[in-house]
Write a protein that holds these residues in place. Structure first.
Motif, mmCIF file in Angstrom:
data_model
loop_
_atom_site.group_PDB
_atom_site.id
_atom_site.type_symbol
_atom_site.label_atom_id
_atom_site.label_comp_id
_atom_site.label_asym_id
_atom_site.label_seq_id
_atom_site.Cartn_x
_atom_site.Cartn_y
_atom_site.Cartn_z
ATOM 1 N N VAL A 298 0.856 -1.188 0.000
ATOM 2 C CA VAL A 298 0.000 0.000 0.000
ATOM 3 C C VAL A 298 0.889 1.235 0.000
ATOM 4 O O VAL A 298 1.891 1.293 0.713
ATOM 5 N N ILE A 299 0.530 2.208 -0.824
ATOM 6 C CA ILE A 299 1.207 3.504 -0.799
ATOM 7 C C ILE A 299 0.678 4.282 0.403
ATOM 8 O O ILE A 299 -0.525 4.354 0.627
ATOM 9 N N HIS A 300 1.599 4.850 1.175
ATOM 10 C CA HIS A 300 1.238 5.583 2.389
ATOM 11 C C HIS A 300 1.633 7.049 2.277
ATOM 12 O O HIS A 300 2.590 7.394 1.582
ATOM 13 N N HIS A 301 0.903 7.862 3.003
ATOM 14 C CA HIS A 301 1.325 9.240 3.232
ATOM 15 C C HIS A 301 1.828 9.300 4.671
ATOM 16 O O HIS A 301 1.081 9.039 5.605
ATOM 17 N N PHE A 302 3.096 9.608 4.819
ATOM 18 C CA PHE A 302 3.700 9.773 6.134
ATOM 19 C C PHE A 302 3.666 11.263 6.455
ATOM 20 O O PHE A 302 4.317 12.054 5.780
ATOM 21 N N GLY A 303 2.883 11.644 7.459
ATOM 22 C CA GLY A 303 2.615 13.054 7.706
ATOM 23 C C GLY A 303 3.384 13.693 8.842
ATOM 24 O O GLY A 303 3.490 14.916 8.902
ATOM 25 N N ALA A 304 3.903 12.859 9.762
ATOM 26 C CA ALA A 304 4.616 13.441 10.904
ATOM 27 C C ALA A 304 5.459 12.379 11.590
ATOM 28 O O ALA A 304 5.210 11.183 11.477
ATOM 29 N N ILE A 305 6.448 12.869 12.313
ATOM 30 C CA ILE A 305 7.301 12.031 13.147
ATOM 31 C C ILE A 305 7.161 12.557 14.567
ATOM 32 O O ILE A 305 7.357 13.751 14.812
ATOM 33 N N GLY A 306 6.796 11.689 15.486
ATOM 34 C CA GLY A 306 6.667 12.065 16.890
ATOM 35 C C GLY A 306 7.864 11.539 17.668
ATOM 36 O O GLY A 306 8.236 10.375 17.532
ATOM 37 N N LEU A 307 8.456 12.383 18.483
ATOM 38 C CA LEU A 307 9.668 12.012 19.212
ATOM 39 C C LEU A 307 9.545 12.360 20.684
ATOM 40 O O LEU A 307 9.070 13.442 21.026
ATOM 41 N N ARG A 308 9.970 11.457 21.534
ATOM 42 C CA ARG A 308 10.250 11.797 22.939
ATOM 43 C C ARG A 308 11.764 11.862 22.995
ATOM 44 O O ARG A 308 12.449 10.847 23.021
ATOM 45 N N ILE A 309 12.274 13.068 22.918
ATOM 46 C CA ILE A 309 13.712 13.265 22.775
ATOM 47 C C ILE A 309 14.146 14.477 23.589
ATOM 48 O O ILE A 309 13.415 15.460 23.692
ATOM 49 N N THR A 310 15.322 14.359 24.187
ATOM 50 C CA THR A 310 15.928 15.483 24.891
ATOM 51 C C THR A 310 17.341 15.652 24.355
ATOM 52 O O THR A 310 17.884 14.749 23.717
ATOM 53 N N GLY A 311 17.931 16.790 24.617
ATOM 54 C CA GLY A 311 19.309 16.996 24.181
ATOM 55 C C GLY A 311 19.644 18.447 23.986
ATOM 56 O O GLY A 311 18.903 19.343 24.393
ATOM 57 N N ASP A 312 20.765 18.644 23.328
ATOM 58 C CA ASP A 312 21.267 19.982 23.054
ATOM 59 C C ASP A 312 21.868 19.964 21.656
ATOM 60 O O ASP A 312 22.726 19.133 21.361
ATOM 61 N N GLY A 313 21.371 20.841 20.794
ATOM 62 C CA GLY A 313 21.890 20.901 19.432
ATOM 63 C C GLY A 313 20.771 20.976 18.420
ATOM 64 O O GLY A 313 19.607 21.141 18.760
ATOM 65 N N SER A 314 21.143 20.822 17.173
ATOM 66 C CA SER A 314 20.217 20.912 16.054
ATOM 67 C C SER A 314 20.157 19.545 15.369
ATOM 68 O O SER A 314 21.126 19.115 14.750
#
Length: 128
Positions: free
Chosen positions: A41-57
């Motif tokens: 099936v072709i999908h539309h991936f609309g977002a990425i959800g992250l539980r992430i901490t840190g420092d930087g880009s």
């Protein structure tokens, strides 16, 4: 702890609070497996959800099957205490998607707790 021995007999140790290698940035990245919601099936991936901490880009690279449709997303500025799931929008269409997140700057780091991929099925890619 991660310990690595070199050919010259040196032993190197990475400790949790060390974010450089004698003044050189440590390239931090993780690349996840290709994911999908339904097979063929072709999908539309609309977002990425992250539980992430840190420092930087934090940098993002998305690829589909056979490394097709390679796409770089806008970077995400990390926080040491965001207090919520970070939703990073994307607009990616393929049967499957792999996400690579990376950070390569001196004294910068990230700690990823989990990742959610938000996707919707669009249409069958092959006959049933």
């Amino acid at each position: 702890f991660l310990r690595v021995a070199g050919y010259t007999g040196n032993v190197y140790e990475l400790t949790p609070d060390q974010f450089n290698d004698d003044g050189i940035a440590i390239n931090n990245y993780v690349k996840f497996a290709l994911v999908n919601k339904y097979s063929n099936v072709i999908h539309h991936f609309g977002a990425i959800g992250l539980r992430i901490t840190g420092d930087g880009s934090l940098g993002f690279n998305l690829v589909g099957l056979d490394d097709s449709n390679s796409t770089n997303l806008n970077s995400l500025t990390l926080s040491t205490s965001p207090g919520k799931e970070i939703i990073h929008p994307c607009n990616f269409v393929n049967e499957r998607m792999s996400v690579k997140i990376s950070l390569n700057a001196i004294n910068k780091y990230f700690k990823l707790r989990f990742i959610n991929i938000y996707a919707n099925a669009l249409w069958r890619s092959r006959p049933a």
